[in-house]
Design a protein around this motif. Structure first.
Motif, short mmCIF file in Angstrom:
data_model
loop_
_atom_site.label_atom_id
_atom_site.label_comp_id
_atom_site.label_asym_id
_atom_site.label_seq_id
_atom_site.Cartn_x
_atom_site.Cartn_y
_atom_site.Cartn_z
N HIS A 32 0.86 -1.19 0.00
CA HIS A 32 0.00 0.00 0.00
C HIS A 32 0.89 1.23 0.00
O HIS A 32 1.29 1.74 1.05
CB HIS A 32 -0.92 0.00 1.22
CG HIS A 32 -2.18 -0.79 1.01
ND1 HIS A 32 -3.13 -0.94 1.99
CD2 HIS A 32 -2.63 -1.47 -0.07
CE1 HIS A 32 -4.14 -1.68 1.52
NE2 HIS A 32 -3.85 -2.01 0.28
N ASN A 33 1.19 1.72 -1.20
CA ASN A 33 2.10 2.84 -1.37
C ASN A 33 1.60 4.10 -0.71
O ASN A 33 2.38 4.92 -0.21
CB ASN A 33 2.33 3.06 -2.87
CG ASN A 33 3.28 4.18 -3.18
OD1 ASN A 33 2.87 5.26 -3.58
ND2 ASN A 33 4.57 3.92 -3.01
N GLY A 34 0.27 4.29 -0.67
CA GLY A 34 -0.30 5.50 -0.09
C GLY A 34 -0.65 5.40 1.37
O GLY A 34 -1.08 6.39 1.98
N ALA A 35 -0.49 4.22 1.96
CA ALA A 35 -0.89 4.03 3.37
C ALA A 35 0.25 3.56 4.25
O ALA A 35 0.03 3.26 5.43
CB ALA A 35 -2.05 3.03 3.44
N ASP A 36 1.46 3.48 3.71
CA ASP A 36 2.65 3.07 4.48
C ASP A 36 2.43 1.74 5.20
O ASP A 36 2.67 1.61 6.41
CB ASP A 36 3.03 4.16 5.50
CG ASP A 36 3.52 5.43 4.84
OD1 ASP A 36 4.08 5.36 3.74
OD2 ASP A 36 3.30 6.52 5.42
N GLU A 37 2.00 0.75 4.42
CA GLU A 37 1.78 -0.57 5.00
C GLU A 37 1.81 -1.64 3.91
O GLU A 37 1.67 -1.35 2.72
CB GLU A 37 0.43 -0.62 5.73
CG GLU A 37 -0.76 -0.48 4.81
CD GLU A 37 -2.11 -0.54 5.53
OE1 GLU A 37 -2.12 -0.60 6.78
OE2 GLU A 37 -3.14 -0.53 4.83
N VAL A 38 2.01 -2.86 4.37
CA VAL A 38 1.82 -4.04 3.53
C VAL A 38 0.68 -4.83 4.14
O VAL A 38 0.65 -5.04 5.37
CB VAL A 38 3.10 -4.91 3.48
CG1 VAL A 38 2.83 -6.24 2.78
CG2 VAL A 38 4.23 -4.16 2.79
#
Length: 372
Positions: free
Chosen positions: A239-245
Motif C-alpha cells: 500500500h504505497n499511499g498508506a505506508d503498510e503491507v
C-alpha cells in the motif's frame, strides 16, 4: 658375578604395505583439500533504466561480495524520445528476457531478447504504459499489466502475449492503473492490483476472466504491487499511499493482517523469498529496503539504499540475496543494491543508468576461487 641381561623378545611394529598405502592416500587427500579451489557463486540479474532506455546485466560475486555491470543493452528505437524501459522478466527456461517499453505511438510495447547474447528477437505491441510482466507456467503466455498514465483515469487491462509469436492474443480489463503482475504457485491464477481503485484482481488464466476483486484498504491505499506466497494461500500487497503491507488470505479472500512500514516509507515493490520465510519491500519514499521475517511477522531490518528512491525487488532462487533497484533523483545514476538475507545487511552496490526500475533475476553459476 654381575647378572647378564637377556634380550627381550618384544614385538616390533613394522609398517605393512597396506598401512603405508593408507598413510600415503591420507596425505594426498589432505594436500588436495588444502590446495583445491573453493566453490563460489555468481548471481545475475537484469535491470531496466527508464530514463536511459537501456537494460544492464548485473553480476554479483558472492565470494568477493562485489557487483559489476557485465553489459548494457540499448532498448529504445525512437532517437529523440525517452521511451521508458520499465518492467522486466525472464522466461522460466532462462532463455529470453523481456522488457516493457512504456511510451509508443500510440501504445506501448514489449521487446524480447536472448539471454547471454542479449540479441533482440522481436517486439509485441500491447496497451498504454505496459509495466509489470510475468510468464504463466501453465499457459506459457506473458501477462503484462498496462499501467496507462495517459488521458482520463479509466479501467485499463492486462495484455496476454504469446512469447513465441510475440503477438498480443487477449486483453483482460481490470481496474485503474494496474500494476504488479504475478502468479500463484500453480501458475493458473494471476494477480494484479489497481493503484487508483485500491483493489486486488484475480484472473483464471484458462478462462481469461477476472474471477474475484477485493478492496484492500480504505481511503487511498494506492496498492502498487502484489506477490503470492510460494507455499501458503496468502498474497502480500504493498500500500504505497498508506505506508503498510497487507496480507490477503486467498482462500477466505480477505485482508487478515496489516504490517505498518513506517511513516513516509511509501512501500512500492515487494517479493517473498522462494523458501517462504522472508518478505523484502522497497520503501520508495525514504530510499530504504525493509526485510520482514514471515515466521514471526516482525520486521528484521530497515536498511538504507545507495540511492534516494528505491524501486524494484527480486530475490535469488536460493533465498540468500535480494537485489533492489534504486532510481536516484535528478542527474543521479541508478543503482542495484544487493542485500544478504542471512546477515540482513547491504553487501554490494553498482551504478547503472538513471531511474533504475524493473529488475528480474536470470541465473546463478558456480565458479572457483582460491581457498582462504
Amino acid at each position: 658375578m654381575a647378572p647378564t641381561h637377556q634380550p627381550t623378545n618384544r614385538p616390533t611394529h613394522q609398517p605393512t604395505p597396506m598401512h603405508l598405502l593408507r598413510t600415503l592416500l591420507l596425505v594426498i587427500c589432505l594436500f588436495g583439500l588444502a590446495a583445491a579451489p573453493a566453490l563460489a557463486q555468481n548471481y545475475y540479474a537484469y535491470v531496466a533504466s527508464e530514463s536511459a532506455d537501456e537494460v544492464a546485466l548485473v553480476r554479483f560475486d558472492a565470494d568477493t561480495e562485489s557487483a559489476t555491470v557485465e553489459e548494457t543493452v540499448p532498448v529504445g528505437y525512437i532517437a529523440p524520445e525517452t521511451e521508458g524501459a520499465h518492467g522486466m522478466t525472464v522466461a522460466p527456461d532462462g532463455e529470453h528476457w523481456f522488457v516493457s517499453i512504456a511510451h509508443g505511438k500510440p501504445y506501448g510495447r514489449v521487446a524480447k531478447y536472448e539471454t547471454g547474447t542479449n540479441a533482440k528477437v522481436d517486439t509485441a505491441h500491447v496497451g498504454m504504459f505496459p509495466a509489470t510482466m510475468e510468464v504463466s507456467s501453465v499457459t506459457g503466455l506473458l501477462y503484462v499489466a498496462n499501467f496507462n498514465l495517459h488521458g482520463e483515469p479509466e479501467p485499463s487491462t492486462v495484455s496476454v502475449v504469446d512469447p513465441e509469436a510475440m503477438t498480443e492474443v487477449d486483453r483482460i480489463e481490470t481496474g485503474i492503473m494496474p500494476h504488479g503482475s504475478r502468479f500463484a504457485p500453480d501458475g493458473r491464477t494471476h494477480y494484479s492490483v489497481s493503484m487508483m481503485d485500491g483493489t486486488l484482481h484475480e484472473v483464471d488464466v484458462l478462462t481469461g476472466r477476472v474471477t474475484r476483486t477485493l478492496t484492500t484498504g480504505e481511503g487511498t491505499p494506492k496498492p502498487t504491487w502484489v506477490d503470492p506466497h510460494p507455499s501458503r494461500p496468502l498474497a502480500y500487497v504493498a500500500h504505497n499511499g498508506a505506508d503498510e503491507v497487507v496480507v490477503v488470505d486467498r482462500d477466505d479472500w480477505a485482508v487478515t493482517q496489516r504490517l505498518p512500514t513506517g511513516e513516509g516509507t511509501a512501500p512500492y515493490n515487494l517479493e517473498v523469498s522462494p523458501d517462504g520465510t522472508t518478505l523484502v519491500v522497497s520503501y520508495k519514499g525514504t530510499g530504504e529496503t525493509g526485510i520482514w521475517n514471515l515466521e514471526t511477522g516482525e520486521r528484521a531490518a530497515r536498511l538504507a539504499n545507495s540511492q534516494s528512491v528505491t524501486h524494484g525487488v527480486v530475490i535469488s532462487p536460493d533465498s540468500r540475496y535480494a537485489f533492489v533497484s534504486a532510481e536516484g533523483r535528478g542527474d543521479d545514476p541508478g543503482a542495484v543494491d544487493v542485500f544478504d538475507l542471512r546477515s540482513n545487511e547491504r553487501v554490494a552496490s553498482v551504478e547503472v543508468g538513471p531511474q533504475a526500475g524493473g529488475i528480474a533475476f536470470w541465473k546463478t553459476d558456480a565458479t572457483t576461487t582460491s581457498a582462504r
